[in-house]
Enzyme design. Sequence first.
Site, PDB file in Angstrom:
ATOM      1  N   GLY A  32      43.038  38.416  42.958  1.00  0.00           N
ATOM      2  CA  GLY A  32      43.800  38.370  41.981  1.00  0.00           C
ATOM      3  C   GLY A  32      43.296  38.811  40.648  1.00  0.00           C
ATOM      4  O   GLY A  32      42.231  38.511  40.245  1.00  0.00           O
ATOM      5  N   CYS A  33      44.250  39.457  39.818  1.00  0.00           N
ATOM      6  CA  CYS A  33      43.638  40.015  38.584  1.00  0.00           C
ATOM      7  C   CYS A  33      43.113  39.158  37.617  1.00  0.00           C
ATOM      8  O   CYS A  33      42.011  39.201  37.066  1.00  0.00           O
ATOM      9  CB  CYS A  33      44.985  40.838  37.812  1.00  0.00           C
ATOM     10  SG  CYS A  33      46.474  39.783  37.610  1.00  0.00           S
TER      11      CYS A  33
END
Lengths: 349, 349, 349, 349
Positions: free
Chosen positions: D153-154
């Site tokens: 995930g970012c």
Amino acid sequence: MIKARVIGAFGYGGIGIIELLSMHKEVKIVSLCDVEFIGKRVSDVYPHLRGYCDIVVCEFKNEIKKEADITFCATPDKVGMGYAEDIIASGSKLIDYSGDFRFDDLETYKEYATRLGLSTEHKASELLDKSVYGLTELNREKIKKALIVGNPGCFAVSCILGLYPLFKNDFIDKSKTICDCKTGVSGAGKKPSPQFHFPNRYENMNSYRLTGHQHVMEIEKTLSDVASKDVKVVFTPQVVPVCRGIMSTLYVNLLKEIEEKELIELYKETYKDSKFVKIAEDFIPDNNLTRQTNDCYIKPTLDKRAGIVRIISHIDNLMKGQSGSALQNMNVMFGIDESLGLNIVNKQP
Amino acid sequence: MIKARVIGAFGYGGIGIIELLSMHKEVKIVSLCDVEFIGKRVSDVYPHLRGYCDIVVCEFKNEIKKEADITFCATPDKVGMGYAEDIIASGSKLIDYSGDFRFDDLETYKEYATRLGLSTEHKASELLDKSVYGLTELNREKIKKALIVGNPGCFAVSCILGLYPLFKNDFIDKSKTICDCKTGVSGAGKKPSPQFHFPNRYENMNSYRLTGHQHVMEIEKTLSDVASKDVKVVFTPQVVPVCRGIMSTLYVNLLKEIEEKELIELYKETYKDSKFVKIAEDFIPDNNLTRQTNDCYIKPTLDKRAGIVRIISHIDNLMKGQSGSALQNMNVMFGIDESLGLNIVNKQP
Amino acid sequence: MIKARVIGAFGYGGIGIIELLSMHKEVKIVSLCDVEFIGKRVSDVYPHLRGYCDIVVCEFKNEIKKEADITFCATPDKVGMGYAEDIIASGSKLIDYSGDFRFDDLETYKEYATRLGLSTEHKASELLDKSVYGLTELNREKIKKALIVGNPGCFAVSCILGLYPLFKNDFIDKSKTICDCKTGVSGAGKKPSPQFHFPNRYENMNSYRLTGHQHVMEIEKTLSDVASKDVKVVFTPQVVPVCRGIMSTLYVNLLKEIEEKELIELYKETYKDSKFVKIAEDFIPDNNLTRQTNDCYIKPTLDKRAGIVRIISHIDNLMKGQSGSALQNMNVMFGIDESLGLNIVNKQP
Amino acid sequence: MIKARVIGAFGYGGIGIIELLSMHKEVKIVSLCDVEFIGKRVSDVYPHLRGYCDIVVCEFKNEIKKEADITFCATPDKVGMGYAEDIIASGSKLIDYSGDFRFDDLETYKEYATRLGLSTEHKASELLDKSVYGLTELNREKIKKALIVGNPGCFAVSCILGLYPLFKNDFIDKSKTICDCKTGVSGAGKKPSPQFHFPNRYENMNSYRLTGHQHVMEIEKTLSDVASKDVKVVFTPQVVPVCRGIMSTLYVNLLKEIEEKELIELYKETYKDSKFVKIAEDFIPDNNLTRQTNDCYIKPTLDKRAGIVRIISHIDNLMKGQSGSALQNMNVMFGIDESLGLNIVNKQP
């Protein structure tokens, strides 16, 4: 009518208070001073004021002769202190925007100046004990009687209003508080610079002054006074591509368990007589809500897993963080309704 | 490998060509000059270049001694002409970004300089007849053999590419053409100024230089040459809060009826060998399409009710309007594929 | 106190008029209607209204029973006409934001509807002759006595105010006028769409509806009436990444020479009794000036070389282009000062 | 040539990897799948891809028959797991963008799904032990041999890269870590919504999901594994009006004093073989540096007064936070240079 003078008319703080005063029913602007554009109408430089404020800008030495009830020094550190004696002697009260009158004793001022790398000399030190720190919600009674108000720093307003209810109590660890603050670009003033040149800023964000911002000291001083102990703040100023607005996210360790409901009640109770502080109980506030208003929206939350209170505090840095607070303070100083000229329905979007 | 030198390394035009050259397989940057930051690595000032271009910036007088095949003068009017003789003498070709070499005869240059309020003296007037106007799509064959290329102005690129197919033909009134142009802020360069200070610009738009922009003359000159008659252009430069991009809306009166289909065919035919000019037949182009690319998107439309051809032309002012055209011209001058280093899939969003 | 009702409370037009009415000394909002959020307070959906307007939103059929002096239909085409009969029957005047009442005869309405691809049926055609086109500056006397006002389109306001002084005169060619218009994104309303999704828009600009925008017809109709001849307008709507604001650049061919000074005098004279129309004689206006105000700034210029008058006209599309005009019309309809509630010093930056 | 397939072609993650693959020398895109626009060329929907990727989009069931070496599932939670078995059976490796394969055991997945309010069933649970968490810098060796990579995930990328060097050591308190994260709007995907509608967002900032974001769990899981103890993270996601970019400000309590110099050395040493992680020693990084690149810039600082380590970590959420990491992982999985196709000099401004 209250007769008002503005010194430093052309910065954001000066224009901001002129805009507010122009719409205020009980005030008449009598004089504007600056070091540039002398001899020009303020409305020639800022055409949006045409018809609302067309006063010709003069040098201070000429303007001080005009009678005024209140003087706003919308000037940087070290400027207002040079004018203060003359202003007070002329019979005017004073609201200063800089750190010059935020501390009422010389020792604290010297520490402040030292941290900022400024000279520790205070040209109006004999007036310091007549000054009050101008966060209205905390010092309303003192401001009523004050001759001089040191208007608070924008970051400080958002952080202190967000933390004050906690620091009056015993359920938190007061030794270490984190203030992660995001400001719009107007906080840096109107002077153009490479980093706020539109092409460099429109899609940018960054932290700055990681070793110390000038507002830290007034946060620590105020909270230490409230808590009666030495408070240390970790402060991270960051700038994001909005024009107006501060979002401060504040983290404090819990010493004992409380419920979110109690936390919210504490905030509502603390600010029940403070119209501009709004506790966001059932929604998450955003910058659109505070834009161009004098409101401070506070969202208190708990992270029980980690034992942390997290407070999110929003203001408009040019309003509650600057000119709005200044006008609010003026209203209090002159015994009129604190919110006069500040009952603003802002526009969406 | 083509050895390249960049003069004026720190403006948007200089950094733009350095970025492109750093990724170009057939080029090696050998020297960078500027009047500021001398002695520093370019990548210390622009950290995004670290590892890609770490050359130390020098003064011109030192750098000219290094052997180079091509020199980019990414400098304002009147600067490149001062360096041109030395550059050519050193065995390097020259691409100049300013108006210094956009006109190949002294008389036209003098008219240009007069319109801009500049001195009409040209310090390298003897080189003018060796220069070619660097709008690749129109002058490809001449550029192949050119010693000096006068890189075109950004507005001019968008307008000329949008109008050229019409002016070769007889169905329009060539006497009066309207160029309503909107540019992003980067078109004004990297120097900070009050009007491009973020708080003043993020929600702003305005027209400027309503009595004459420096790019008008090259538009009129080029179109007059194409049309073999005197062309007058009404030019309205406007700035909107984007960073990169030009959208030019061009209006020309029809002399006889044509069909939109014919119009589109004319554009497709004209640019069939020009990879970077893309005719938007079945959609309306936008700035996102051209951003960070060397493309020009053109949308030709007819308003039959009013008898007007309306052309909408989009470019990235820093690419096809500046460094991209410069690199394209370099490729042509050295006989390599015109699109080398410019086949860019830009990123959305 | 004027009792006001707003239908279509949650669109930008509805919220805009609620914001203005909340601050208006002579008005009390008595009811709000919409098709969504029925039963909720408007201030629960728009928290910035808390304490200023906390009315619960109802369906029209319930609200029409409450007594009102004025009803604002901030609704799309075809909606207001369905409510009009009941509204008028209830004793309320009506200001409608759509094209439903911009034309006072059925034939013109039918042409309008046809151009837009709407049904040509008008559900309240018997009321058309009681309606007035609500561009206050042109129709003030008629609006005073009007029962129904068709509030003008935003683009139309900027173009007609910019062109009207010319079309009353004989020195221009009235057959072919170019309106090159740039609007902020709020002009498209509050409904999210891919092209106005922030990532797709923040650095974007484009033209749209190149074959005809709904506001063209009211521009042509109004100018044709003024000029007593058939006027054709070439209209190019374009959208740029600002929130509020329209900048229209208008081009008209000169039939005979005039001086810029005469031109400016003509504009000043025409609008000498129109407080909100400001002629920019000695400066170039920008969007910051009109933002959140009811002002229209007009800059008339001449391009003598090409024989063209170029007018630049700025408004805030949500104020003078929508709710501001609506309130101005209401003031006129009720015989009070036209500018009440609209004397706004906007905030810079 | 590596043959690549992309599922979920039209989201930001899909388009992002298509853009990168189109420019990658060792890859050929062989098929694109999505649930919308089936039968259309991807370049008709995204015209910037014309000439670079013109593949017609198909349904998965048809595309799975084409031979591919690698499949990117740029799809939301619960989608990739449905395709995984077929993909692996077809002989292709898999990189999945969602949480489906970020945890290599079913129990952890179930906890993740529970926190998110998703079904705890995993349709490809038998493949979990063949999956590796795709933060290349931590798991490079495992990724080399992996059949399936769960792309991170970012927010998690920015936080874990920023914290990892500390959590390998003993001088910090691992029990309570604060991650104050600011993201650009593209992090919310391409689906329009009221809060990301341009007028509502351009001058807005706010916090959201204050009771738990889906990326917290992978941060806690990864750091707990590194530290061999249970790590709790206080995570505050906030959105600011930039398109691309994450700035995470991370606060960890010190257990013993260290010097800033040591701290920086620790970071430089940890990432000495990780080209994309850049330690900002002598400057403060900003979002412009990481925009459109695969870089992570980390600024480690100490607040000695308060005894806190503060780490500032910047990435582009769509590159190192999504497609860039995905391509980097692909390069590692196929034994080619990790940075191939990712050596990007981004453009300033």
